[in-house]
Design a protein around this motif. Structure first.
Motif, PDB file in Angstrom:
ATOM      1  N   ARG A   1     -31.372  -8.691  20.730  1.00  0.00           N
ATOM      2  CA  ARG A   1     -31.190  -8.706  22.064  1.00  0.00           C
ATOM      3  C   ARG A   1     -30.146  -9.937  22.597  1.00  0.00           C
ATOM      4  O   ARG A   1     -30.182 -11.172  22.539  1.00  0.00           O
ATOM      5  CB  ARG A   1     -32.667  -9.000  22.476  1.00  0.00           C
ATOM      6  CG  ARG A   1     -32.128  -8.353  23.888  1.00  0.00           C
ATOM      7  CD  ARG A   1     -33.619  -8.698  25.441  1.00  0.00           C
ATOM      8  NE  ARG A   1     -33.506  -8.283  26.164  1.00  0.00           N
ATOM      9  CZ  ARG A   1     -33.811  -7.293  27.182  1.00  0.00           C
ATOM     10  NH1 ARG A   1     -34.061  -5.786  26.374  1.00  0.00           N
ATOM     11  NH2 ARG A   1     -33.287  -6.446  28.116  1.00  0.00           N
TER      12      ARG A   1
ATOM     13  N   ALA B   1     -31.519   0.077  24.198  1.00  0.00           N
ATOM     14  CA  ALA B   1     -31.319  -1.061  23.524  1.00  0.00           C
ATOM     15  C   ALA B   1     -30.316  -1.259  22.418  1.00  0.00           C
ATOM     16  O   ALA B   1     -30.012  -2.549  22.406  1.00  0.00           O
ATOM     17  CB  ALA B   1     -32.492  -1.117  22.381  1.00  0.00           C
ATOM     18  N   GLU B   2     -29.110  -0.075  22.283  1.00  0.00           N
ATOM     19  CA  GLU B   2     -28.674  -0.229  21.585  1.00  0.00           C
ATOM     20  C   GLU B   2     -26.764  -0.885  22.673  1.00  0.00           C
ATOM     21  O   GLU B   2     -26.398  -1.205  21.615  1.00  0.00           O
ATOM     22  CB  GLU B   2     -27.533   1.002  21.672  1.00  0.00           C
ATOM     23  CG  GLU B   2     -28.280   1.908  19.998  1.00  0.00           C
ATOM     24  CD  GLU B   2     -27.341   3.875  20.343  1.00  0.00           C
ATOM     25  OE1 GLU B   2     -28.482   4.012  19.906  1.00  0.00           O
ATOM     26  OE2 GLU B   2     -27.236   3.590  21.036  1.00  0.00           O
TER      27      GLU B   2
ATOM     28  N   LEU C   1     -28.166  -3.170  24.786  1.00  0.00           N
ATOM     29  CA  LEU C   1     -29.520  -4.876  25.290  1.00  0.00           C
ATOM     30  C   LEU C   1     -28.718  -5.685  24.428  1.00  0.00           C
ATOM     31  O   LEU C   1     -28.807  -7.001  24.494  1.00  0.00           O
ATOM     32  CB  LEU C   1     -30.032  -4.460  26.079  1.00  0.00           C
ATOM     33  CG  LEU C   1     -30.705  -3.515  27.265  1.00  0.00           C
ATOM     34  CD1 LEU C   1     -32.185  -3.492  27.033  1.00  0.00           C
ATOM     35  CD2 LEU C   1     -29.346  -4.396  27.817  1.00  0.00           C
TER      36      LEU C   1
ATOM     37  N   THR D   1     -31.430  -3.994  32.803  1.00  0.00           N
ATOM     38  CA  THR D   1     -31.265  -2.119  31.684  1.00  0.00           C
ATOM     39  C   THR D   1     -30.081  -2.315  31.996  1.00  0.00           C
ATOM     40  O   THR D   1     -29.724  -3.056  31.871  1.00  0.00           O
ATOM     41  CB  THR D   1     -31.682  -1.386  33.331  1.00  0.00           C
ATOM     42  OG1 THR D   1     -31.804  -1.553  34.158  1.00  0.00           O
ATOM     43  CG2 THR D   1     -33.538  -1.991  33.427  1.00  0.00           C
TER      44      THR D   1
ATOM     45  N   ASP E   1     -31.028   5.203  23.578  1.00  0.00           N
ATOM     46  CA  ASP E   1     -31.363   4.412  23.867  1.00  0.00           C
ATOM     47  C   ASP E   1     -30.654   2.841  24.357  1.00  0.00           C
ATOM     48  O   ASP E   1     -29.400   2.699  23.696  1.00  0.00           O
ATOM     49  CB  ASP E   1     -32.147   4.298  22.374  1.00  0.00           C
ATOM     50  CG  ASP E   1     -32.823   2.867  22.965  1.00  0.00           C
ATOM     51  OD1 ASP E   1     -33.324   1.833  23.935  1.00  0.00           O
ATOM     52  OD2 ASP E   1     -34.415   2.616  22.200  1.00  0.00           O
TER      53      ASP E   1
ATOM     54  N   GLU F   1     -34.732 -10.270  28.949  1.00  0.00           N
ATOM     55  CA  GLU F   1     -35.567  -9.313  29.309  1.00  0.00           C
ATOM     56  C   GLU F   1     -35.662  -9.044  30.708  1.00  0.00           C
ATOM     57  O   GLU F   1     -35.280  -9.868  32.161  1.00  0.00           O
ATOM     58  CB  GLU F   1     -36.522 -10.733  29.444  1.00  0.00           C
ATOM     59  CG  GLU F   1     -36.689 -10.698  27.100  1.00  0.00           C
ATOM     60  CD  GLU F   1     -36.851  -9.035  26.852  1.00  0.00           C
ATOM     61  OE1 GLU F   1     -37.157  -7.766  26.791  1.00  0.00           O
ATOM     62  OE2 GLU F   1     -36.703  -9.569  25.558  1.00  0.00           O
TER      63      GLU F   1
END
Length: 344
Positions: A296, A287-288, A290, A303, A285, A300
Motif C-alpha cells: 500500500r 486496493a488495486e 491504493l 478511498t 477492488d 490508511e
C-alpha cells in the motif's frame, strides 16, 4: 515472405492459452514479465475464477477461454451452472457472452462435449484469422515513418494470437510503415508496462514506455500520428468501451490532430446495446489503486474509485477496423449497414 500480413508471422511468438485434451492451461498474466507460469484449469469453475482474477484477460481471449470452460462444464455434467458462472465472471467484455451464447446454442441442440470442443477450437481459429485480417487492413492506413501510441495490452496475450491493436503495430513495424512505438503503462494493473512491452520484447520490436499522464506531452511533441487501441465492447452507435484511459487518449488525440484507430473483431460489436450509456462498466477492488505489487502506498483511510473501462464516443473514433473491413468515422447508420446481419 512478402506483404505486411506474411511479415507479421515473424513477429508473433506468444501464446496465452492451450488445450491439452483434458484441461485448459492459461499463461498466468498476473506474473508476467517476471515469471512465466501456466495455470491448469481442470473444471469450468477454475476457468471462471481465472477470468475473474485476470489470469487471462483481453476480450477475445476471455471469450475463447470461456468457450473451453463450457466444454469442461459439459464434461462435468453441469453445463447450465458452469456457463452461468463463466458468464458472470466479467461484465463488460461482450466476447465472453458472445462465445458462451454460441456454445449454449449447440448444447441446446444436443451437442456433446466433443462437438462443443470443436466449436471452441473454431472460435479460437476464427479469432486468429480475424486478427491477421485486421492487422493487414489497419497497417495499410498508416503512412510510412509514422509513430504510434498504444494503450493496455491488445496483443497475443489478449487474443488467440498476433493481437488486435498490437497486431496492427506488429504488421506496421514488420512492413516498415511504423517507425516509432510508444506504450502507456496502463494503471493500475500496468498491462502496458508488464505485458505489451514484454510481448514486443519477445519479438524484437523496439518500443518506448511512457507513464499514462505523459500521453498529451508526447502527442504535442509530434512523435506520434496514431493512437491505436482495442475494445471490449462496441455499441450500436459506434461508442467504444475499452480500458480506462482510452477516453482521455481520444480527447487528447483530437486536440493534437492525432488520429484514433480502434481495432476489434466483429464479435466485440454489440448491436443490442444502443450506445455507450448502456454498457455496464466493471469496477474492481479499490486496493488495486491504493497500492502496487502488494504494498500500500496511499495513507490508511483513503478511498479510491477503480473503474476498469471507460466509454469513448464514436465521434472521437477516426477509424474502426474489424475483419469485416475498415469503417471511417463510425456512427449508428454505418454500424447497422456493416453489422446488421450477424453470422451465427
Amino acid at each position: 515472405m512478402s506483404g505486411p500480413d506474411n511479415a507479421a508471422v515473424t513477429h508473433d511468438s506468444v501464446c496465452p492459452l492451450r488445450w491439452d485434451g483434458q484441461m485448459l492451461e492459461l499463461l498466468d498474466q498476473r506474473l508476467l514479465p517476471h515469471e512465466v507460469r501456466w495455470l491448469a484449469c481442470r473444471d469450468s469453475a477454475a476457468v471462471a475464477d481465472a477470468i475473474r482474477a485476470l489470469v487471462v484477460r483481453g476480450a477475445p481471449a476471455i471469450g475463447i477461454a470461456a468457450a473451453y470452460g463450457a466444454v469442461l462444464a459439459q464434461r462435468e455434467g453441469r453445463f447450465e451452472t458452469g456457463v452461468a458462472q463463466l458468464r458472470a465472471a466479467r461484465p463488460t467484455a461482450v466476447n465472453l457472452v458472445w462465445a458462451l451464447d454460441r456454445m449454449h446454442a449447440l448444447a441446446a441442440d444436443g451437442a456433446d462435449a466433443q462437438r462443443l470442443l470443436a466449436e471452441a477450437r473454431a472460435i479460437e481459429a476464427e479469432d486468429l484469422a480475424a486478427n491477421h485480417a485486421m492487422a493487414a487492413a489497419g497497417a495499410q492506413l498508416i503512412e510510412p515513418g509514422a509513430g504510434v501510441l498504444t494503450h493496455c495490452n491488445t496483443g497475443a496475450l489478449a487474443t488467440a494470437g498476433l493481437g488486435t491493436a498490437l497486431g496492427v503495430v506488429r504488421v506496421g513495424v514488420a512492413s516498415g510503415r511504423i517507425a516509432r512505438v510508444f506504450a502507456g503503462e496502463t494503471r493500475p494493473w500496468l498491462q502496458g508496462a508488464r505485458l505489451t512491452m514484454w510481448e514486443l520484447q519477445q519479438d524484437g520490436i523496439a518500443a518506448t514506455l511512457i507513464i499514462d499522464s505523459a500521453a498529451a506531452a508526447l502527442m504535442r511533441s509530434g512523435a506520434v500520428q496514431w493512437v491505436i487501441v482495442g475494445a471490449d465492447r462496441i455499441a450500436a452507435n459506434g461508442d467504444v468501451a475499452n480500458k480506462i484511459g482510452t477516453y482521455a487518449l481520444a480527447l487528447m488525440a483530437r486536440h493534437h490532430g492525432v488520429r484514433m484507430m480502434v481495432v476489434a473483431p466483429s464479435s466485440t460489436v454489440d448491436l443490442a446495446t444502443a450506445s455507450g450509456d448502456f454498457i455496464e462498466i466493471e469496477s474492481r477492488d479499490p486496493a488495486e489503486v491504493l497500492g502496487c505489487g502488494g504494498r500500500r502506498h496511499a495513507p490508511e483511510g483513503v478511498t479510491a474509485w477503480n473503474p476498469v473501462f471507460d466509454i469513448t464516443p464514436a465521434s472521437l473514433v477516426d477509424v474502426l477496423v474489424t475483419e469485416r473491413g475498415v469503417l471511417r468515422r463510425p456512427d449508428a447508420a454505418i454500424m447497422r449497414a456493416r453489422f446488421g446481419k450477424r453470422d451465427a
